[in-house]
Scaffold this motif. Structure first.
Motif, PDB file in Angstrom:
ATOM      1  N   GLU A   6      26.500 -17.558  -0.288  1.00 56.22           N
ATOM      2  CA  GLU A   6      27.251 -18.075   0.856  1.00 56.22           C
ATOM      3  C   GLU A   6      26.580 -17.659   2.168  1.00 56.22           C
ATOM      4  O   GLU A   6      25.889 -16.636   2.226  1.00 56.22           O
ATOM      5  N   GLY A   9      29.443 -17.122   7.843  1.00 58.61           N
ATOM      6  CA  GLY A   9      30.565 -16.365   8.376  1.00 58.61           C
ATOM      7  C   GLY A   9      30.240 -15.777   9.736  1.00 58.61           C
ATOM      8  O   GLY A   9      29.102 -15.836  10.217  1.00 58.61           O
ATOM      9  N   LEU A  20      31.059 -22.800   6.795  1.00 60.08           N
ATOM     10  CA  LEU A  20      30.499 -22.002   5.728  1.00 60.08           C
ATOM     11  C   LEU A  20      29.666 -22.879   4.815  1.00 60.08           C
ATOM     12  O   LEU A  20      30.013 -24.045   4.559  1.00 60.08           O
ATOM     13  N   TRP A  36      36.150 -22.752  -2.554  1.00 62.26           N
ATOM     14  CA  TRP A  36      36.148 -21.607  -1.653  1.00 62.26           C
ATOM     15  C   TRP A  36      37.422 -20.805  -1.867  1.00 62.26           C
ATOM     16  O   TRP A  36      38.511 -21.384  -1.961  1.00 62.26           O
ATOM     17  N   ARG A  38      39.281 -16.807  -0.700  1.00 65.96           N
ATOM     18  CA  ARG A  38      39.187 -15.759   0.308  1.00 65.96           C
ATOM     19  C   ARG A  38      40.054 -14.575  -0.092  1.00 65.96           C
ATOM     20  O   ARG A  38      41.033 -14.725  -0.832  1.00 65.96           O
ATOM     21  N   THR A  90      41.328 -14.493   8.774  1.00 65.58           N
ATOM     22  CA  THR A  90      40.367 -13.401   8.627  1.00 65.58           C
ATOM     23  C   THR A  90      40.329 -12.927   7.181  1.00 65.58           C
ATOM     24  O   THR A  90      41.361 -12.565   6.606  1.00 65.58           O
ATOM     25  N   TYR A  93      35.180 -14.610   2.490  1.00 63.60           N
ATOM     26  CA  TYR A  93      35.219 -15.920   1.849  1.00 63.60           C
ATOM     27  C   TYR A  93      34.161 -15.979   0.754  1.00 63.60           C
ATOM     28  O   TYR A  93      32.988 -15.648   0.985  1.00 63.60           O
ATOM     29  N   THR A 112      31.074 -14.061   2.341  1.00 63.32           N
ATOM     30  CA  THR A 112      30.683 -14.045   3.742  1.00 63.32           C
ATOM     31  C   THR A 112      31.938 -13.762   4.562  1.00 63.32           C
ATOM     32  O   THR A 112      33.005 -14.336   4.307  1.00 63.32           O
ATOM     33  N   LEU A 113      31.831 -12.863   5.527  1.00 60.01           N
ATOM     34  CA  LEU A 113      32.994 -12.386   6.254  1.00 60.01           C
ATOM     35  C   LEU A 113      33.324 -13.277   7.443  1.00 60.01           C
ATOM     36  O   LEU A 113      32.444 -13.598   8.255  1.00 60.01           O
ATOM     37  N   VAL A 114      34.582 -13.651   7.533  1.00 62.19           N
ATOM     38  CA  VAL A 114      35.099 -14.415   8.673  1.00 62.19           C
ATOM     39  C   VAL A 114      36.145 -13.551   9.375  1.00 62.19           C
ATOM     40  O   VAL A 114      37.095 -13.095   8.745  1.00 62.19           O
TER      41      VAL A 114
END
Length: 118
Positions: A6, A9, A20, A36, A38, A90, A93, A112-114
């Motif tokens: 991924e 983010g 993404l 996807w 999270r 937040t 993901y 991957t961080l959101v």
């Protein structure tokens, strides 16, 4: 062996957008589900959006109208366009794929961080 990666983010303010991307190597499935998911701190992993080889799409109620999942079957890639982001979005993901039902995905990326700030 299937490898999932991924990207995309980041940190945005509420109301912002992110896209993404998920690259899936050795994708040889004929019948499949990809989606996807999270996981927010202290919470269980939840499904966000998923699609399959027939193009069926499902979204979590919390993201309907804001997120869009798309796939590119050439060198398989999966995307998640996220608009009107909210602090509750937040999370880390993850992209998942598998040659069967959507509740039995067996190939996952590292995530991957959101982060969405108010």
């Amino acid at each position: 062996q299937v490898h999932v990666a991924e990207s995309g983010g980041g940190s945005v303010q509420a109301g912002g957008s992110l896209r993404l991307s998920c690259a899936v190597s050795e994708f040889t499935y004929t019948t499949y589900c990809a989606g996807w998911f999270r996981q927010a701190p202290g919470k269980k992993r939840e499904a966000v959006a998923a699609t399959d080889d027939e193009g069926n799409i499902v979204y979590a109620d919390s993201v309907k109208g804001r997120f869009t999942i798309t796939q590119d079957k050439t060198n398989y890639s999966l995307y998640l366009q996220m608009n009107d982001l909210k602090p509750d979005d937040t999370a880390m993901y993850y992209c998942g794929a598998g040659g069967g039902e959507c509740d039995a995905l067996d190939a996952w990326g590292q995530g991957t961080l959101v982060t969405v700030s108010s």
